[in-house]
Write a protein that holds these residues in place. Structure first.
Motif, short mmCIF file in Angstrom:
data_model
loop_
_atom_site.label_atom_id
_atom_site.label_comp_id
_atom_site.label_asym_id
_atom_site.label_seq_id
_atom_site.Cartn_x
_atom_site.Cartn_y
_atom_site.Cartn_z
N ILE A 49 9.41 -5.72 11.51
CA ILE A 49 10.74 -6.26 11.33
C ILE A 49 11.12 -6.30 9.85
CG2 ILE A 49 11.03 -7.57 13.45
CD1 ILE A 49 10.02 -10.03 11.88
N THR A 64 13.28 -5.08 18.65
CA THR A 64 13.00 -4.06 17.65
C THR A 64 13.98 -2.93 17.86
OG1 THR A 64 11.38 -3.03 19.09
CG2 THR A 64 10.54 -4.57 17.47
N ALA A 123 6.90 -7.34 14.28
CA ALA A 123 7.76 -7.94 15.28
C ALA A 123 6.87 -8.63 16.30
CB ALA A 123 8.60 -6.86 15.95
N SER A 158 13.66 -12.21 12.90
CA SER A 158 13.07 -13.20 13.80
C SER A 158 13.55 -14.60 13.47
CB SER A 158 11.55 -13.14 13.69
OG SER A 158 11.16 -13.48 12.39
#
Lengths: 207, 413
Positions: free
Chosen positions: A187, A176, A170, B176
């Motif tokens: 991640i 997170t 991450a 992400s």
């Protein structure tokens, strides 16, 4: 690391050839051989064969004339990944003293992936984790004319698994969450578990 | 004995010929955002009543009300803490408010958002907080669908098994990469209170900013907030700071100054533009202090800008000071406190704005911080250690009083 270990085992083999073990209790066996297996089915259904080097050294104590318990260490290669096996083992013998003997054994333990270094950068981490080793074997030993040493030929089945992990970290700022399934700071994590089932053909000595 | 060996041989040969083949199993575990759909009617049907205290998980905005601290748990509700003794805050209770990220207190009335609605609570009896009003459909940008369905995203860890060659496409679902993750990381910066607030009260009006809109509520009668109107601000709005009939709104592109002397209808006076950066704002009579930083949702520089606002129609940069990675900031009299992210916490004497760098009083490098609030009793600092309070009676010697433990502390962004 790998090279020096190979040298170490060769040295071990040479030292043992001297026949230093006069003790009756101690039993040793050092072998070198080939791991032969069939790879996973490829897209066209074919399998690639796999042949790798294996070194094994067993050290044990005679609990009776024909039975030995002990442990083995060694070095195995699977598709270029070196695995250090540590296992508890048993060896049993059939046959008369001074004559070729039939022997069988089993080793159960853990194959460590300690020789593979962890690779880490800003974004990701990858590493190997070892796994269960199980290996039954049978063989024939031919005793030397004098001393306690014997030449051995053996075949074995060898089941070894290990996992390759590749995880993305991450970045700063990414959310997170706490989870049992992901290590902190990751991640995503990709685990590839390799299960190798091999036949082993070995030659070595007993002392 | 002989039969033992022959059976061993037999087993061996079975193993050899049946299953002497390798296997590869891939498991992909990833953090992602799962869309969650709610019917507003279901959310409105939930009874909101005070619940026993819950541990702080991932706190958002903090609001100081008398001897109490109200700490938001983003999308979940509000923790109420007794802060009579800042060295020993006591977690009292929790109000579960679905979709809540912000709040403000006006007299004995607490305003809190709940997805698209604005709620008003009577907090005169702290042990028995009552919902007294719900203004529906005011934050309507959250509606996913006109039928009253809203969409939110939930952090989830998923595991899937894929044959190795299919693994390539999966990274697209990585947390992400998702827009919502970036959105939530950005949203977190709204909620932490202090200079990074989104709700603010001024002149009997409640102002709420989201990414692009300023919403005005009339709260002259505190129990009965009424929605007045939305004002479009443009994209990238981050924070709002009221000062003397003016609203200072920090955005990704600059600082907006609004004249709020007619509170129901703020008018834009000026926009101070600068490079794109994340930038909380605090203000005193003559100057605005803005931190600019490099972040995930904003690029730019790490600086403290001092802006002359004596003429609010024409703000001018007086001086820029290099900073390490400044986040929130707070002003108390002549003293300015800056949360420097991982680098620590700084205090300055800013009576001479041309010489701020020469007047750094304290730099606590072991106190990572993302935001702070100079409160009446203590300086509240939000960082990776949780919610910490400092005695700041001497700005050159900050004394740590307490830290409230947090399960999932704020990440630096």
């Amino acid at each position: 690391m790998y090279k020096s270990l190979t040298l170490f085992f060769v040295a071990l083999l040479l030292i043992n050839l001297e026949g230093l073990a006069q003790e009756k209790i101690y039993f040793g066996q050092t072998e070198i051989g080939l791991l032969v297996g069939r790879g996973v089915a490829q897209w066209d259904g074919n399998h690639e064969n796999r042949t790798d080097l294996t070194l094994m050294s067993f050290h044990g104590a005679r609990i009776s004339r024909n039975h030995v318990v002990g442990f083995s260490v060694g070095l195995d290669q699977y598709d270029g990944v070196p695995i250090l096996p540590f296992a508890f083992g048993y060896r049993g013998f059939l046959g008369k003293e001074g004559k070729p003997k039939l022997f069988g054994g089993v080793d159960l333990g853990y194959g460590s992936a300690i020789l593979e270094e962890k690779v880490k950068n800003e974004w990701s981490e990858s590493w190997y984790r070892g796994g269960l080793l199980f290996s039954p074997s049978v063989g024939v030993s031919f005793p030397a004319r004098k001393g306690n040493t014997a030449l051995t030929f053996s075949i074995a089945y060898r089941r070894q698994d290990f996992s390759y992990f590749q995880g993305n970290l991450a970045g700063t700022g990414a959310q997170t969450i706490v989870s049992d399934q992901l290590p902190p700071g990751f991640i995503s994590l990709n685990e590839t578990e390799h299960l190798y089932r091999s036949m082993v053909f070995r030659v070595g000595i007993m002392y | 004995m002989k039969s033992l060996y022959s059976s061993a041989l037999l087993i061996l040969s079975i193993l050899a010929f049946s299953s002497c083949q390798d296997e590869i199993t891939s498991t992909y575990t990833y953090h992602t955002m799962m869309p969650v759909y709610y019917e507003m009617s279901d959310i409105r049907a939930r009874v909101i009543s005070t619940e026993p205290a819950q541990p702080l998980d991932n706190p958002g905005k903090i609001y100081i009300y008398e001897d109490y601290l109200f700490i938001n748990e983003p999308t979940k509700g509000i923790h109420i803490l007794d802060n009579t003794d800042p060295a020993n805050p006591i977690n009292l209770s929790f109000i579960p408010i679905a979709g809540n990220v912000d709040m403000a207190v006006n007299g004995n009335i607490l305003y809190a958002d709940s997805y698209v609605d604005l709620l008003a609570f009577d907090i005169s009896k702290i042990a028995n907080i009552q919902l007294i009003k719900r203004v529906e459909d005011v934050f309507a940008h959250m509606y996913y669908h006109e039928t009253g369905q809203i969409i939110t995203f939930k952090d989830t860890v998923l595991t899937s098994e894929n044959p190795a060659w299919q693994g390539g496409g999966v990274w697209m679902m990585d947390a992400s990469m998702s827009f919502s993750a970036n959105y939530s990381a950005a949203a977190q910066s709204y909620g932490t209170g202090g200079s990074m607030a989104r709700f603010t009260l001024s002149n009997e009006h409640l102002y709420a900013v989201d990414e692009s809109t300023l919403r005005v509520f009339d709260v002259e009668n505190p129990e009965n907030p009424t929605f007045v109107k939305p004002i479009d601000l443009g994209w990238g709005i981050e924070t709002i700071f009221p000062f003397q009939n003016k609203l200072f709104i920090g955005s990704n592109f600059g600082m907006h100054i609004y004249d709020a002397s007619t509170p129901s209808s703020p008018k834009r006076m000026a926009v101070y533009e600068h490079v794109q950066a994340c930038d909380p704002v605090v203000v005193n009579e003559d100057h605005a202090f803005v931190t600019l930083r490099v972040g995930t949702v904003c690029n730019g520089v790490n600086e403290l800008h001092v802006i002359d606002i004596k003429n609010p129609y024409s703000p001018t940069l007086k001086k820029a000071y290099p900073m390490l990675h400044p986040h929130g900031l707070g002003l108390a009299g002549d003293f300015l406190y800056i949360a420097e992210g991982v680098h620590g916490l700084k205090s300055f004497n800013v009576s001479d704005v041309m010489d701020i760098d020469q007047n750094q009083l304290e730099f606590l490098t072991n106190q990572g911080s993302v935001d702070l609030i100079p409160g009446p009793k203590s300086l509240i600092v939000i960082g990776p250690d949780g919610v910490c309070q400092y005695d700041y009676s001497d700005p050159a010697k900050l004394k740590k009083l307490s830290c409230i433990q947090v399960n999932n502390p704020v990440n630096f962004y």
